[in-house]
Design a protein around this motif. Structure first.
Motif, PDB file in Angstrom:
ATOM      1  N   ARG A  47       0.748  -1.297   0.090  1.00 15.26           N
ATOM      2  CA  ARG A  47       0.077   0.097  -0.141  1.00 15.26           C
ATOM      3  C   ARG A  47       0.850   1.285  -0.160  1.00 15.26           C
ATOM      4  O   ARG A  47       0.647   2.229  -0.619  1.00 15.26           O
ATOM      5  CB  ARG A  47      -0.837  -0.068   1.270  1.00 15.26           C
ATOM      6  N   SER A  48       2.105   1.201   0.754  1.00 13.00           N
ATOM      7  CA  SER A  48       2.810   2.532   0.849  1.00 13.00           C
ATOM      8  C   SER A  48       3.592   2.529  -0.369  1.00 13.00           C
ATOM      9  O   SER A  48       3.902   3.948  -0.760  1.00 13.00           O
ATOM     10  CB  SER A  48       3.994   2.014   1.992  1.00 13.00           C
ATOM     11  N   VAL A  49       3.911   1.387  -1.137  1.00 14.79           N
ATOM     12  CA  VAL A  49       4.392   1.730  -2.486  1.00 14.79           C
ATOM     13  C   VAL A  49       3.453   2.552  -3.370  1.00 14.79           C
ATOM     14  O   VAL A  49       3.836   3.551  -4.244  1.00 14.79           O
ATOM     15  CB  VAL A  49       5.174   0.605  -3.176  1.00 14.79           C
ATOM     16  N   ILE A  50       2.214   2.094  -3.472  1.00 11.12           N
ATOM     17  CA  ILE A  50       1.209   2.591  -4.151  1.00 11.12           C
ATOM     18  C   ILE A  50       0.772   4.235  -3.751  1.00 11.12           C
ATOM     19  O   ILE A  50       0.743   4.958  -4.736  1.00 11.12           O
ATOM     20  CB  ILE A  50      -0.222   2.012  -4.128  1.00 11.12           C
ATOM     21  N   PHE A  51       0.891   4.391  -2.645  1.00 11.07           N
ATOM     22  CA  PHE A  51       0.592   5.928  -2.143  1.00 11.07           C
ATOM     23  C   PHE A  51       1.874   6.779  -2.270  1.00 11.07           C
ATOM     24  O   PHE A  51       1.673   7.917  -2.901  1.00 11.07           O
ATOM     25  CB  PHE A  51       0.443   5.952  -0.539  1.00 11.07           C
ATOM     26  N   ALA A  52       2.957   6.158  -2.309  1.00 13.89           N
ATOM     27  CA  ALA A  52       4.178   7.046  -2.621  1.00 13.89           C
ATOM     28  C   ALA A  52       4.509   7.291  -4.008  1.00 13.89           C
ATOM     29  O   ALA A  52       4.603   8.288  -4.400  1.00 13.89           O
ATOM     30  CB  ALA A  52       5.723   6.340  -2.124  1.00 13.89           C
ATOM     31  N   GLY A  53       4.054   6.292  -4.910  1.00 13.63           N
ATOM     32  CA  GLY A  53       3.957   6.274  -6.414  1.00 13.63           C
ATOM     33  C   GLY A  53       2.894   7.509  -6.656  1.00 13.63           C
ATOM     34  O   GLY A  53       3.090   8.259  -7.559  1.00 13.63           O
ATOM     35  N   LEU A  54       1.831   7.460  -6.156  1.00 13.71           N
ATOM     36  CA  LEU A  54       0.879   8.550  -6.370  1.00 13.71           C
ATOM     37  C   LEU A  54       1.323   9.938  -6.046  1.00 13.71           C
ATOM     38  O   LEU A  54       0.969  10.791  -6.777  1.00 13.71           O
ATOM     39  CB  LEU A  54      -0.420   8.096  -5.726  1.00 13.71           C
ATOM     40  N   VAL A  55       1.949  10.020  -4.955  1.00 17.37           N
ATOM     41  CA  VAL A  55       2.478  11.316  -4.703  1.00 17.37           C
ATOM     42  C   VAL A  55       3.529  11.690  -5.592  1.00 17.37           C
ATOM     43  O   VAL A  55       3.764  12.773  -6.167  1.00 17.37           O
ATOM     44  CB  VAL A  55       3.278  11.200  -3.270  1.00 17.37           C
ATOM     45  N   VAL A  56       4.341  10.774  -6.098  1.00 16.26           N
ATOM     46  CA  VAL A  56       5.340  10.856  -7.008  1.00 16.26           C
ATOM     47  C   VAL A  56       4.853  11.420  -8.432  1.00 16.26           C
ATOM     48  O   VAL A  56       5.194  12.550  -9.060  1.00 16.26           O
ATOM     49  CB  VAL A  56       6.221   9.835  -7.292  1.00 16.26           C
ATOM     50  N   ILE A  57       3.792  10.980  -8.643  1.00  8.90           N
ATOM     51  CA  ILE A  57       2.964  11.327 -10.052  1.00  8.90           C
ATOM     52  C   ILE A  57       2.400  12.626  -9.771  1.00  8.90           C
ATOM     53  O   ILE A  57       2.356  13.682 -10.656  1.00  8.90           O
ATOM     54  CB  ILE A  57       1.876  10.428 -10.355  1.00  8.90           C
ATOM     55  N   ILE A  58       1.809  12.895  -8.499  1.00  8.49           N
ATOM     56  CA  ILE A  58       1.279  14.310  -8.436  1.00  8.49           C
ATOM     57  C   ILE A  58       2.355  15.398  -8.543  1.00  8.49           C
ATOM     58  O   ILE A  58       2.325  16.471  -8.998  1.00  8.49           O
ATOM     59  CB  ILE A  58       0.679  14.440  -6.892  1.00  8.49           C
ATOM     60  N   LEU A  59       3.530  15.089  -7.994  1.00 11.85           N
ATOM     61  CA  LEU A  59       4.848  16.047  -8.083  1.00 11.85           C
ATOM     62  C   LEU A  59       5.251  16.210  -9.308  1.00 11.85           C
ATOM     63  O   LEU A  59       5.161  17.451  -9.950  1.00 11.85           O
ATOM     64  CB  LEU A  59       5.820  15.577  -7.225  1.00 11.85           C
ATOM     65  N   ILE A  60       5.390  15.212  -9.980  1.00  8.37           N
ATOM     66  CA  ILE A  60       5.639  15.344 -11.473  1.00  8.37           C
ATOM     67  C   ILE A  60       4.726  16.079 -12.495  1.00  8.37           C
ATOM     68  O   ILE A  60       5.286  16.980 -13.023  1.00  8.37           O
ATOM     69  CB  ILE A  60       6.303  13.875 -12.113  1.00  8.37           C
ATOM     70  N   TYR A  61       3.623  15.643 -12.384  1.00  8.77           N
ATOM     71  CA  TYR A  61       2.569  16.083 -13.341  1.00  8.77           C
ATOM     72  C   TYR A  61       1.757  17.273 -12.785  1.00  8.77           C
ATOM     73  O   TYR A  61       1.286  18.252 -13.371  1.00  8.77           O
ATOM     74  CB  TYR A  61       1.686  15.197 -14.018  1.00  8.77           C
ATOM     75  N   GLY A  62       1.381  16.916 -11.269  1.00  9.12           N
ATOM     76  CA  GLY A  62       0.245  17.888 -10.792  1.00  9.12           C
ATOM     77  C   GLY A  62       1.026  19.320 -10.329  1.00  9.12           C
ATOM     78  O   GLY A  62       0.165  20.224 -10.668  1.00  9.12           O
ATOM     79  N   VAL A  63       2.148  19.317  -9.961  1.00  9.06           N
ATOM     80  CA  VAL A  63       2.760  20.604  -9.365  1.00  9.06           C
ATOM     81  C   VAL A  63       2.673  21.537 -10.683  1.00  9.06           C
ATOM     82  O   VAL A  63       2.360  22.775 -10.520  1.00  9.06           O
ATOM     83  CB  VAL A  63       3.842  20.242  -8.456  1.00  9.06           C
ATOM     84  N   PRO A  64       3.583  21.245 -11.576  1.00  5.17           N
ATOM     85  CA  PRO A  64       3.615  22.228 -12.543  1.00  5.17           C
ATOM     86  C   PRO A  64       2.084  22.554 -13.243  1.00  5.17           C
ATOM     87  O   PRO A  64       2.218  23.665 -13.549  1.00  5.17           O
ATOM     88  CB  PRO A  64       4.472  21.394 -13.939  1.00  5.17           C
ATOM     89  N   ALA A  65       1.365  21.741 -13.451  1.00 11.56           N
ATOM     90  CA  ALA A  65       0.011  22.035 -14.257  1.00 11.56           C
ATOM     91  C   ALA A  65      -0.821  23.020 -12.957  1.00 11.56           C
ATOM     92  O   ALA A  65      -1.397  23.991 -13.664  1.00 11.56           O
ATOM     93  CB  ALA A  65      -1.078  20.852 -13.996  1.00 11.56           C
ATOM     94  N   SER A  66      -0.775  22.829 -11.639  1.00 12.10           N
ATOM     95  CA  SER A  66      -1.327  23.542 -10.768  1.00 12.10           C
ATOM     96  C   SER A  66      -0.599  24.915 -10.720  1.00 12.10           C
ATOM     97  O   SER A  66      -1.353  26.049 -10.377  1.00 12.10           O
ATOM     98  CB  SER A  66      -1.031  23.081  -9.390  1.00 12.10           C
ATOM     99  N   MET A  67       0.661  25.123 -11.002  1.00 10.17           N
ATOM    100  CA  MET A  67       1.413  26.393 -11.108  1.00 10.17           C
ATOM    101  C   MET A  67       0.797  27.346 -12.216  1.00 10.17           C
ATOM    102  O   MET A  67       0.910  28.635 -12.220  1.00 10.17           O
ATOM    103  CB  MET A  67       2.786  26.267 -11.385  1.00 10.17           C
TER     104      MET A  67
END
Lengths: 348, 522
Positions: free
Chosen positions: B492-512
């Protein structure tokens, strides 16, 4: 207590997984040369041979071609510039290279402008994060990176910094898997990097509407200026020649912005007080001829491949004249008000 | 304070720590302090209007409650001596006074909302009328900064006011608790709009720490960030491109843009709900749900019972039922012999209000009324549809029919929603016209999706949408978090950490690049 242990276990597992992902994606990237600024190895190889350092932000990296400068001046230079470097970053990286090279001359590319990092103002968080992320990729050791991260307070924008590092890491892995080349660092370029020309000239109607419609925030941050002064004083004490340069920007840019004389006031006054030579190549007489609007820039402020060749030659020749005791002040207008009548939009 | 920023997450974490470290009786105070900080940081000037709203609601409800209590006490004391007529007359007098208090407070609350939200619109309409008479218009250049969340907290406060008037809620004695109810930060900017009885029990109650609440809440927040930042924010440049250049695109591109706009709106709004409801869950607080898998709805009426549920419930309780139960409406129904007409009239009021609430703009009013017209038409046409289905032997519960109805409903919703993206009705109609009349066969990816710049970004968005759909399907049976609870912690931790990484890579620039919340503008 049982809940607390469960949370602790979950938190440790998630954190460990995240660190693992982060390390797998970013560590190979940091050791690679996938971008032009991943030049830690290139600089290490040249350590002990550089006698001229050029450092600035994006204007600097696209303006100074060390091959031309070395050929004209007979020196061994390196362009340390990179996008979104702050004044603090510029001084830090230059100091680092001075420590391992017999540097005689330091050329600093600086300017003042909104959202520009090489200015004496606090940049927006996103720009700061971008500059910070690229700096982290350029430093040698893990301890140096950690120290830089905390000293430059990148923990105030961790989401942006991590995002950039992870994105670059993904790019590195994709390029590696595709086999399309992870060699962004071309050693012969010695840090120089620019783009092909793009036409930036405005139409008559656009120019009529755009004249002096923008202005700068002209205040200089005192902490930044104090830190800058410490470095400059230290270098002067080491008998290093420090030269401040403002690279030429397009006439279009000056047409848009008013009060350029005021925005550079602090820097020019500082250079006068410290008796530092400062060359503002935007005030070069016949700049329009030397840097045609549609063939010298890749946007309104950055020199292109063509423009940088011209600039590097003129810059080197200017330094050569100064070395030979010639007075170069006639090459320049004394201020922007004097230069404005010669702006292409006024001449048309 | 941006909700998708690290500083906001740090703020939430500090609040969570204080909430559970301090004695339970101070938990509501921690929430109040956090709400105050949140509002002051986000909108210092707007805070005064929150104070005015909460003060006026508090005063009015306390006055009404005092009148009710005194009425009860008086009648009890004088039970023996008062005749029935005297008792009724007394009650009628008190009711009249209470009504006056309620109406005054209502006027006060709604006046703020109307002035801030509709002043410019009203002046524009007056000027349009004056210009037809060649008369100089009124000055419309005054600057009014709309207080953050005014539409949401005003409706919530009005609900409380009316509930106390109707005797469905007891007025809270502590002003600061009322202030917390009005300004509770997870819901002040985008809802859900909660009723006093259910929310107060959650806010003022004492909550012990429970691992399940914390774990489920945190997972829901992560999912909310994913929907908002990776799906909604990454779709924003595409839908903006469609709106700006619709005159240049093919019908296929406009159709794709319409669908993507709806997905983006859902991911944006439901993402926010997941973040805030998830956070409240970590505090042991249950907020009203605002979404119930709306794209599985079989009719537009059902859709609006599953999308922005709290607004629908508010409108039903405070507009629909009062209108249907009013004397004049019941008279009309009785005269025509068609009770559906009573419902139809109430629905016109509801949908006009819905449109106006969403925006001070004729596009939103038209959008609201069109939704209302379709729902009213469906009401009247249902018996006819029923006969057709019976004659054709159509099995309503078959998968194909359900799929058809869900697709049809979602398409109608999407086609209506798209006009709210434009500034004027003519632009909205221009979009529809081009969508339905430009006749060419799409031959390539760029004919259908000309606004997509990066293939990898689009792949990520597509994967995100597919994941959202999968989660929605799985949640028909049980919550997705019940599924994840069965997965071993390390996996579960790997899945959640993976989701965080995806949010950081794609979501943060899009939000900016433009990641504000769509519903925060309301």
């Amino acid at each position: 207590m049982r809940s607390f242990k469960k949370i602790l276990l979950s938190a440790v597992c998630v954190l460990f997984s995240f660190i693992l992902f982060f390390a797998v994606l970013t560590v190979p990237y940091m050791h690679s040369e996938v971008n032009y600024y991943n030049d830690a190895n290139a600089r290490k190889e040249l350590a002990g041979s550089l006698d001229m350092l050029i450092c600035g932000s994006s204007h600097g990296v696209s303006a100074f071609d060390p091959k031309i400068i070395d050929g004209t001046l007979g020196c061994c230079s390196y362009n340390l510039s990179c996008i979104n470097m702050t004044v603090s970053d510029i001084c830090f990286l230059t100091e680092k290279e001075i420590e391992r090279n017999p540097v005689k001359t330091v050329v600093l590319e600086l300017h003042n402008g909104p959202y520009q990092n090489a200015a004496f103002q606090q940049p927006p968080r996103e720009n700061r994060a971008e500059g910070g992320a690229t700096m982290l990729a350029r430093l040698d050791s893990f301890s140096e990176k950690v120290s830089y991260y905390f000293k430059n307070r990148l923990y105030t924008c961790p989401e942006y910094v991590s995002s950039l590092l992870l994105s670059n890491g993904v790019t590195f892995w994709l390029e590696t898997i595709k086999g399309s080349g992870t060699n962004g660092v071309i050693r012969e370029d010695k840090g120089f990097h620019t783009s092909p020309s793009v036409a930036v000239e405005l139409t008559k109607e656009q120019a009529a509407e755009a004249y002096h419609t923008k202005e700068y925030d002209i205040s200089a941050d005192s902490k930044m200026t104090e830190e800058f002064d410490r470095f400059i004083t230290n270098w002067l004490d080491k008998n290093i020649n420090v030269i401040i340069v403002i690279t030429p920007m397009s006439d279009t840019h000056y047409w848009l912005y008013r009060d350029y004389d005021t925005s550079f006031k602090w820097l020019k006054n500082y250079c006068n007080e410290k008796k530092l030579p400062i060359y503002d190549f935007s005030l070069l007489k016949n700049k329009n001829v030397l840097f045609p609007e549609n063939d010298s820039f890749w946007d309104t402020t950055h020199l292109s491949t063509t423009g940088s060749q011209t600039f590097s030659r003129i810059f080197a020749e200017t330094l050569l004249k100064v070395q030979n005791g010639e007075d170069v002040s006639d090459m320049f207008y004394s201020n922007y008000s004097e230069a404005e009548p010669y702006n292409i939009y006024n001449l048309k | 304070m941006s909700i998708t920023s690290f500083s906001f997450i740090a703020f939430l974490f500090v609040c969570l720590l204080l909430y559970y470290i301090l004695p339970k009786k101070f938990q509501w105070i921690v929430l109040l302090a956090a709400s105050t900080v949140f509002y002051l940081v986000s909108s210092l000037k707007g805070a005064i209007y929150v104070l005015l709203t909460s003060s006026s609601v508090y005063a009015a409800t306390r006055i009404m409650q005092n009148m009710t209590d005194r009425q009860k006490a008086y009648i009890k004391e004088n039970k023996a001596s008062l005749s029935k007529e005297e008792k009724n007359a007394y009650k009628a007098r008190i009711k009249k006074k209470r009504k006056a208090v309620m109406l005054s407070a209502l006027f006060f609350e709604l006046a703020f909302l109307c002035v801030f939200k509709y002043a410019h619109f009203a002046v524009d309409q007056v000027n349009n009328i004056l210009s037809t008479f060649n008369t100089a218009g009124l000055n419309n250049s005054f600057n009014l900064i709309v207080p953050l969340g005014i539409s949401f907290y005003t409706f919530q406060s009005v609900g409380y006011l009316v509930d106390v008037y109707l005797g469905q809620a007891v007025a809270e004695k502590n002003y600061f608790k009322v202030l917390l109810f009005v300004s509770f930060f997870p819901q002040i900017t985008q809802g859900p709009i909660s009723d006093f009885n259910s929310l107060s029990a959650e806010l003022y109650g004492e909550h012990g720490f429970e691992y399940r609440n914390f774990s489920y809440g945190a997972q829901r927040m992560l999912w909310g960030f994913f929907k908002k930042m990776v799906v909604a924010d990454m779709l924003t440049p595409y839908v903006n491109a469609v709106a700006e250049k619709y005159t240049e695109y093919t019908w296929a591109a406009l159709a794709a843009g319409t669908v993507l706009y709806t997905i983006r709106e859902y991911a944006d709004f439901s993402g926010y709900m997941d973040i805030m409801c998830g956070y409240c869950e970590t505090l042991g607080i249950r907020l009203t749900e605002n979404f119930e898998r709306p794209f599985f709805s079989k009719s537009l009426a059902e859709f609006w019972r599953r999308w922005h549920i709290s607004l629908g419930a508010w409108l039903r309780k405070y507009i629909y039922y009062p209108v249907t139960m009013s004397k004049w409406d019941m008279k009309i129904a009785k005269k025509t012999g068609k009770p559906l007409i009573s419902a139809a009239i109430a629905l016109v009021f509801v949908w006009f209000t819905t449109g106006l609430w969403h925006g001070a703009n004729w596009n939103f009013i038209l959008w609201g009324l069109l939704n209302g017209v379709i729902i009213i038409f469906s009401l009247f046409a249902e018996p006819v549809y029923g006969r057709i289905r019976k004659k054709l032997n159509i099995n309503d519960s078959s998968f194909i029919i359900k799929l058809f109805r869900a697709a049809r409903t979602s398409l109608i919703f999407a086609l209506l929603e798209i006009i709210t993206q434009f500034g004027t009705i003519s632009e909205g109609f221009g979009f529809w016209k081009r969508l339905f009349t430009v006749n060419c066969i799409p031959r390539s990816f760029s004919d259908v999706l000309p606004f997509v710049s990066g293939k990898i970004s689009f792949l990520v968005i597509t994967a995100g949408i597919a994941l959202m759909l999968a989660v929605s399907v799985l949640q028909r049976k049980k919550q997705i978090r019940d599924y994840t609870a069965k997965i071993p912690v390390p996996v579960r931790s790997v899945i959640f950490a993976g989701l965080v990484v995806i949010i950081l890579i794609y979501g943060v620039p899009a939000s900016m690049e433009g990641g504000g919340f769509m519903y925060a503008q309301f």
